[in-house]
Design a protein around this motif. Sequence first.
Motif, mmCIF file in Angstrom:
data_model
loop_
_atom_site.group_PDB
_atom_site.id
_atom_site.type_symbol
_atom_site.label_atom_id
_atom_site.label_comp_id
_atom_site.label_asym_id
_atom_site.label_seq_id
_atom_site.Cartn_x
_atom_site.Cartn_y
_atom_site.Cartn_z
ATOM 1 N N ILE A 3 55.977 0.848 -18.742
ATOM 2 C CA ILE A 3 55.858 2.172 -19.339
ATOM 3 C C ILE A 3 56.617 3.168 -18.448
ATOM 4 C CG2 ILE A 3 53.670 1.648 -20.461
ATOM 5 C CD1 ILE A 3 52.261 3.165 -18.150
ATOM 6 N N ARG A 15 40.578 4.818 -13.552
ATOM 7 C CA ARG A 15 40.060 3.581 -14.144
ATOM 8 C C ARG A 15 40.099 3.682 -15.653
ATOM 9 N NH1 ARG A 15 35.110 2.431 -10.287
ATOM 10 N NH2 ARG A 15 36.238 1.108 -8.815
ATOM 11 N N ILE A 16 39.911 4.904 -16.155
ATOM 12 C CA ILE A 16 39.913 5.152 -17.597
ATOM 13 C C ILE A 16 41.089 6.092 -17.871
ATOM 14 C CG2 ILE A 16 38.615 6.098 -19.542
ATOM 15 C CD1 ILE A 16 36.051 5.500 -17.939
ATOM 16 N N HIS A 17 42.034 5.634 -18.686
ATOM 17 C CA HIS A 17 43.245 6.437 -18.933
ATOM 18 C C HIS A 17 43.094 7.215 -20.227
ATOM 19 C CE1 HIS A 17 45.354 4.133 -15.760
ATOM 20 N NE2 HIS A 17 44.575 3.152 -16.185
ATOM 21 N N GLY A 46 45.059 -0.624 -20.670
ATOM 22 C CA GLY A 46 45.088 0.149 -19.432
ATOM 23 C C GLY A 46 44.574 -0.658 -18.259
ATOM 24 N N ILE A 65 45.653 -6.231 -23.739
ATOM 25 C CA ILE A 65 47.115 -6.334 -23.650
ATOM 26 C C ILE A 65 47.664 -4.966 -23.275
ATOM 27 C CG2 ILE A 65 49.214 -6.747 -25.011
ATOM 28 C CD1 ILE A 65 47.406 -8.827 -26.519
ATOM 29 N N ASP A 66 48.512 -4.938 -22.262
ATOM 30 C CA ASP A 66 49.047 -3.639 -21.832
ATOM 31 C C ASP A 66 50.447 -3.809 -21.251
ATOM 32 O OD1 ASP A 66 47.648 -0.712 -21.300
ATOM 33 O OD2 ASP A 66 49.377 -1.105 -19.989
ATOM 34 N N MET A 67 51.275 -2.792 -21.484
ATOM 35 C CA MET A 67 52.669 -2.855 -21.057
ATOM 36 C C MET A 67 52.878 -2.373 -19.621
ATOM 37 S SD MET A 67 55.699 -1.962 -23.658
ATOM 38 C CE MET A 67 56.271 -0.393 -23.111
ATOM 39 N N ALA A 112 46.463 4.779 -27.758
ATOM 40 C CA ALA A 112 47.818 4.214 -27.713
ATOM 41 C C ALA A 112 48.296 3.843 -29.119
ATOM 42 C CB ALA A 112 47.835 2.994 -26.799
ATOM 43 N N ILE A 115 51.551 2.258 -30.637
ATOM 44 C CA ILE A 115 51.802 0.805 -30.634
ATOM 45 C C ILE A 115 52.032 0.303 -32.062
ATOM 46 C CG2 ILE A 115 50.636 -1.437 -30.283
ATOM 47 C CD1 ILE A 115 49.561 -0.271 -27.622
HETATM 48 N N1 SAH Z 1 42.914 2.132 -23.551
HETATM 49 C C1 SAH Z 1 43.141 2.391 -22.142
HETATM 50 C C2 SAH Z 1 44.513 2.991 -21.836
HETATM 51 C C3 SAH Z 1 44.915 4.192 -22.646
HETATM 52 S S1 SAH Z 1 46.413 4.949 -22.061
HETATM 53 C C4 SAH Z 1 42.068 3.326 -21.625
HETATM 54 O O1 SAH Z 1 41.450 3.970 -22.451
HETATM 55 O O2 SAH Z 1 41.875 3.415 -20.409
HETATM 56 C C5 SAH Z 1 47.650 4.147 -23.005
HETATM 57 C C6 SAH Z 1 47.934 2.737 -22.515
HETATM 58 O O3 SAH Z 1 48.870 2.126 -23.387
HETATM 59 C C7 SAH Z 1 48.550 2.660 -21.121
HETATM 60 O O4 SAH Z 1 47.781 1.783 -20.352
HETATM 61 C C8 SAH Z 1 49.946 2.108 -21.358
HETATM 62 O O5 SAH Z 1 50.386 1.292 -20.293
HETATM 63 C C9 SAH Z 1 49.747 1.329 -22.631
HETATM 64 N N2 SAH Z 1 50.929 1.107 -23.461
HETATM 65 C C10 SAH Z 1 51.876 1.997 -23.835
HETATM 66 N N3 SAH Z 1 52.747 1.431 -24.687
HETATM 67 C C11 SAH Z 1 52.338 0.147 -24.870
HETATM 68 C C12 SAH Z 1 52.811 -0.965 -25.646
HETATM 69 N N4 SAH Z 1 53.894 -0.856 -26.415
HETATM 70 N N5 SAH Z 1 52.129 -2.123 -25.581
HETATM 71 C C13 SAH Z 1 51.017 -2.256 -24.802
HETATM 72 N N6 SAH Z 1 50.524 -1.245 -24.055
HETATM 73 C C14 SAH Z 1 51.171 -0.067 -24.095
#
Ligand code: SAH
Length: 248
Positions: A3, A15-17, A46, A65-67, A112, A115
Amino acid sequence: MDIPRIFNVTESAHRIHNPLTPEKLATLGAALRLEPGTRVLDLGSGSGEMLCTWARNYGIRGTGIDMSQLFTEQAKRRAGELGVTDLVEFIHKDAAGCVADEKVSVAACVGATWIGGGVAGTIELLTKSLCTGGIILIGEPYWLKLPEAEDIAKECHAGSISDFLLLPELLVSFGNLGYDVVEMVLADQDSWDRYEAAKWLTMRRWLETNPDDDFAKEVRSELTSAPERYTRYTREYLGWGVFALMSR
Ligand code: SAH
């Protein structure tokens, strides 16, 4: 594959995004009445706090799953800390188009929804992994009050006013897609502060450790402007919530 670097800097200590506190995340888990063994898929997981704490508290099994490579590593470490490595797995990859091999009872995308190309596309994507009668979780912003001008929307990091709806309209839009809203947990100004204000100390510490980094100018500019912009705009105009949906 990763990202944009700014998030890996500003949210490295989160810890929480998203604008939910640990208490609100626990409230959401309790509200969903999760049974041990419930399978949960989380796209954009995240640092894994939702799956790890729900595995510890309710015995759910989860795949995240996270990027972001950094956040995925943090999620794996968190699973170890909470003693749930046999219940959750975290995979570093792009979640676009991602469908679970085995169907799940809860399919989530919390903050997110780009996606799946927006809320509707993300619901459609999550549905492909969902058992009949399963629950979809969508975390999404909404307007607390409509911005009076487009530049206010931009200061809230929205592309335009039309990117988000007022809360009742957002709930109506879920209905129009064929879903009942069966639960919700909303952010408030204090929980928004935990998400946004926590970035400021992280940025300040990062600048002290990395004064000569190529990226320091961008981080400095963000730290200088973020507190005023956040309190003037996002904190006043933008709401955020997680909505639990079941197909009608
Ligand atoms: N759901 C988590 C993170 C939310 S922030 C929480 O609530 O803590 C948005 C997240 O999406 C980030 O962790 C980012 O790395 C991820 N992200 C962004 N684009 C993405 C993609 N194409 N595939 C997977 N993850 C993605």
